[in-house]
Design an enzyme around this catalytic site. Structure first.
Site, PDB file in Angstrom:
ATOM      1  N   HIS A   9      -5.842  -2.686   1.228  1.00 23.14           N
ATOM      2  CA  HIS A   9      -5.744  -1.768   2.361  1.00 23.14           C
ATOM      3  C   HIS A   9      -6.477  -2.283   3.601  1.00 23.14           C
ATOM      4  O   HIS A   9      -6.944  -1.480   4.420  1.00 23.14           O
ATOM      5  CB  HIS A   9      -6.254  -0.370   1.981  1.00 23.14           C
ATOM      6  CG  HIS A   9      -5.905   0.050   0.598  1.00 23.14           C
ATOM      7  ND1 HIS A   9      -4.595   0.102   0.151  1.00 23.14           N
ATOM      8  CD2 HIS A   9      -6.680   0.403  -0.467  1.00 23.14           C
ATOM      9  CE1 HIS A   9      -4.578   0.476  -1.118  1.00 23.14           C
ATOM     10  NE2 HIS A   9      -5.824   0.657  -1.513  1.00 23.14           N
ATOM     11  N   CYS A  10      -6.573  -3.587   3.758  1.00 24.20           N
ATOM     12  CA  CYS A  10      -7.308  -4.187   4.884  1.00 24.20           C
ATOM     13  C   CYS A  10      -8.734  -3.656   4.943  1.00 24.20           C
ATOM     14  O   CYS A  10      -9.286  -3.434   6.032  1.00 24.20           O
ATOM     15  CB  CYS A  10      -6.587  -3.928   6.208  1.00 24.20           C
ATOM     16  SG  CYS A  10      -4.972  -4.708   6.309  1.00 24.20           S
ATOM     17  N   ALA A  11      -9.323  -3.459   3.771  1.00 23.79           N
ATOM     18  CA  ALA A  11     -10.713  -2.981   3.693  1.00 23.79           C
ATOM     19  C   ALA A  11     -11.392  -3.644   2.500  1.00 23.79           C
ATOM     20  O   ALA A  11     -11.984  -2.982   1.649  1.00 23.79           O
ATOM     21  CB  ALA A  11     -10.745  -1.467   3.566  1.00 23.79           C
TER      22      ALA A  11
ATOM     23  N   HIS B 262     -10.540  -3.876   8.485  1.00 20.20           N
ATOM     24  CA  HIS B 262     -10.738  -5.217   9.040  1.00 20.20           C
ATOM     25  C   HIS B 262     -10.668  -5.221  10.571  1.00 20.20           C
ATOM     26  O   HIS B 262     -11.310  -6.053  11.221  1.00 20.20           O
ATOM     27  CB  HIS B 262      -9.686  -6.176   8.480  1.00 20.20           C
ATOM     28  CG  HIS B 262      -9.826  -6.408   7.007  1.00 20.20           C
ATOM     29  ND1 HIS B 262      -8.832  -7.009   6.254  1.00 20.20           N
ATOM     30  CD2 HIS B 262     -10.826  -6.114   6.124  1.00 20.20           C
ATOM     31  CE1 HIS B 262      -9.215  -7.088   4.991  1.00 20.20           C
ATOM     32  NE2 HIS B 262     -10.423  -6.539   4.891  1.00 20.20           N
TER      33      HIS B 262
END
Length: 685
Positions: free
Chosen positions: A639-641, A400
């Site tokens: 996982h901020c993805a 992100h």
């Protein structure tokens, strides 16, 4: 390595006559004259210090504060009893606020009078044995040192036994032991250097394709692939390749050509040989105190290294030493502590530049981390150079932090954000990526390694294609800096960013590398002190790079801690780290895939560290909690993805990720725990 220009104040400090300052600290109360002090130091130096073959002749160090005790017990019995990691082979004199390492003297000839023991560290200590064993054992820490003297050992520095002065000389005491017991050298070499099967790369790894097809991307082949090492690894990694005998190159002493700020300089000590003769994971683990923790009554297994890495004792000690001896603001004062802090901070910039192969320390901007570095480029460079209709190209694998800043600047400037697709294995579709580039492409931003899948991206090709179309290229190195050798000059990217906490350093510190041209054309993005050259009420003039990007007081202490983390990694060797971690990944991959119900997520041919998976019938968060009950720390989530996982039809995965202090035995414990969860034998939920 060139050093950033220093402030007028710091240059004034450097130019002050040394006669205006005492040769030792004001606290010193030595009962001997300066001439006697110099003679004693010269005698001790000639008797005890053994320079390496390439070391230039060194000036004798100055003796420390206080009287000289019997150091024989301190160096042998004291440290052995303490079982702690002294970072020097002998007592440490302190000269003008700087520590100097002084090894124990060689044994005398049979009929020679006893030699004087080395001076005692930090004040008088009549009973050196008690001071060493009781004091350090109670404290539980190793002595700290200043940044001027390189710390070469990861635990204790092993010195070969001194050559006796005569044939009848008594046997020499063993070198200091690291944290814990040191096995016989021959046995250690046999255990870690001869048995290659322990590190053998498994064969027959099966790529498990996700069951969701997305877009027009070609499916992953379901045939097994050969277990081949990525192109960035050394050829044929083995235990023999993981060991080394060459000592690291010594730091260059501060000379007139450098802008060092210390009022009282000491000569660097001779270079000692690093103690890790092989990639001894047990010895390395002893350098990380947190790995001795227990969780739910079980030994901690830290498999969340993609989120953050643990810190070696040398980093912890360096931070403590900074706050105890160097804490000050930098670049703007005429006193000793400001000089020490400024020098330590600028030395950190030099170290980062050297570590990533930057041509100059002026290419390095300190930031809070990768996220702030990308935002700096987006909102400073992007705000100046992006026009409506211009294009920014990223990939579907991005964190992100490499998506949201480009969305924000696109909204402000009218630029268009384009996304290059990936296939079901997590590989970037390079032909599709190239198809997105065109005459309006102004910037390309891509991760070097995916934090969610572990895919190693073809960044050399990405940089080449971006430049072919006239775009600036930013590479996010947050997940590669700790696993892959980095050479930004060879890579050719305009910007390279990373976070210190991902590479065993403190949190809150990171670096933005920029080429001279790219940084020059980037305006300041924050205003304040330090970054200015002149200020009136009508206008302000700014410093050049990197100073113009570092408004206000920076994270001085953590930059200094990052220095020690990078040196620690350099001592181990990034190539050796990469080879060992790849062996861990190749060992775990087929065994995890063999557990019923497990589906691997991200099966690209070239991967680093990360092993994402889902388990049929169990939410990732449930699996993460069940593993935590066994003392195993993994990440469970998106996982901020989120775009990357949603491309594969998922909202979350379980993500173990490895580092060089992890072991094959820990992987076995993890695999048994996952199998119990899959079979319903673990408490899940």
């Amino acid at each position: 390595m060139t050093r950033s220009p220093c402030s007028t104040t710091s240059r004034w400090i450097s130019s002050m006559s040394t006669s205006e300052y005492r040769a030792v600290d004001a606290e010193s109360d030595l009962p001997i004259s300066a001439a006697e002090l110099a003679a004693l130091a010269s005698q001790l130096y000639a008797a005890s210090i053994r320079p390496g073959p390439d070391s230039p002749p060194q000036q004798a160090p100055v003796a420390p504060r206080g009287s000289v005790p019997d150091a024989t017990a301190a160096t042998s019995a004291g440290r052995t009893a303490a079982g702690t990691a002294d970072v020097y082979p002998g007592p440490v004199p302190q000269v003008g606020g700087r520590d100097v390492y002084l090894p124990p003297p060689a044994s005398p000839a049979p009929e020679a009078p006893p030699q004087a023991a080395p001076p005692a560290p930090r004040g008088s200590a009549p009973d050196a044995t008690a001071a060493t064993s009781a004091g350090r054992a109670a404290a539980g820490t190793s002595d700290v040192y200043s940044s001027w003297v390189p710390q070469l050992g990861v635990a204790d520095i092993y010195l070969g036994a001194p050559t006796p002065a005569g044939p009848e000389a008594p046997p020499q005491s063993a070198p200091p032991a690291p944290r814990g017991q040191v096995p016989d050298t021959t046995a250690a070499a046999t255990a870690y250097g001869a048995d290659l099967s322990a590190f053998a790369v498994p064969t027959g790894i099966v790529s498990t394709a996700p069951g969701v097809q997305a877009g027009t991307a070609p499916p992953v082949p379901v045939v097994p692939r050969a277990a081949t090492a990525p192109s960035w690894l050394p050829e044929a990694p083995s235990v023999a390749d993981l060991g080394w005998s060459d000592a690291p190159a010594p730091d260059a002493p501060a000379g007139d050509e450098h802008d060092y700020h210390f009022l009282t300089k000491t000569d660097p000590v001779p270079q000692f040989r690093d103690e890790h003769e092989v990639f001894d994971v047990a010895a390395i683990r002893s350098d990380f105190p947190i790995l001795k923790e227990t969780v739910n009554g079980k030994p901690l297994i830290w498999f969340d290294n993609a989120a953050t890495t643990q810190k070696p004792q040398v980093v912890i000690d360096r931070l403590s030493h900074f706050y105890a001896h160097e804490n000050s603001n930098i670049h703007r004062a005429a006193h000793e502590l400001a000089a020490r802090a400024t020098d330590a901070y600028e030395e950190a910039r030099d170290t980062v530049a050297e570590f990533i192969g930057a041509p100059s320390s002026d290419n390095i901007v300190f930031v809070r981390g990768t996220t702030e570095a990308i935002n700096l480029v987006a909102h400073a460079w992007g705000a100046k150079h992006l026009q409506p209709g211009d294009e920014i190209v990223i990939t579907h694998l991005e964190h992100h932090a490499n998506i949201v800043p480009w969305q924000l600047i696109s909204q402000k400037t009218g630029a268009i954000l384009k996304v290059a697709p990936i296939d079901d294995a997590g590989n970037l579709l390079l032909s599709e990526f190239e198809g997105l580039l065109g005459p309006r492409t102004k910037l390309v931003a891509a991760s070097h390694v995916s934090n969610a899948l572990g895919t190693v991206m073809p960044v050399d090709k990405i940089v080449e294609l971006g430049h072919r179309y006239g775009a600036r290229v930013l590479i996010d190195g947050a997940q590669s800096i700790q696993h892959i050798p980095i050479d930004v000059a060879e890579l050719g990217a305009d910007f390279f960013v990373f976070s210190g906490h991902k590479i065993y350093g403190p949190t809150g510190i990171g670096a933005l590398y920029g080429t001279e041209e790219a940084l020059t054309e980037t305006p300041p993005w924050q205003g304040g002190g330090h970054m200015i050259a002149d200020v009136t009420l009508e206008r302000s003039l700014y410093q050049g790079p990197p100073t113009k990007f570092e408004a206000g007081t920076g994270n001085i202490a953590d930059a200094v801690g990052l220095t020690e983390a990078l040196r620690y990694v350099q001592r181990l060797g990034v190539e050796r780290i990469a080879a060992y971690e790849h062996a861990l990944l190749e060992y775990a991959t087929p065994r995890l895939a063999d557990i019923p119900g497990v589906r691997l997520i991200g099966t690209a041919q070239e991967k680093a560290s990360v092993l994402s998976f889902v388990l049929a019938g169990h939410e990732p968060l449930e699996v993460g909690k069940a593993l935590n009950a066994e003392g195993i720390a993994v990440r469970a989530g998106h996982h901020c993805a989120q775009p990357a996982l949603r491309r594969l039809g998922l909202e979350a995965t379980v993500r173990p990720s490895f580092a060089f202090y992890n072991t094959f035995e820990e992987i076995d414990v993890f695999l048994r725990a996952v199998r119990r969860i899959a079979e319903g034998g673990a408490n899940v939920g």
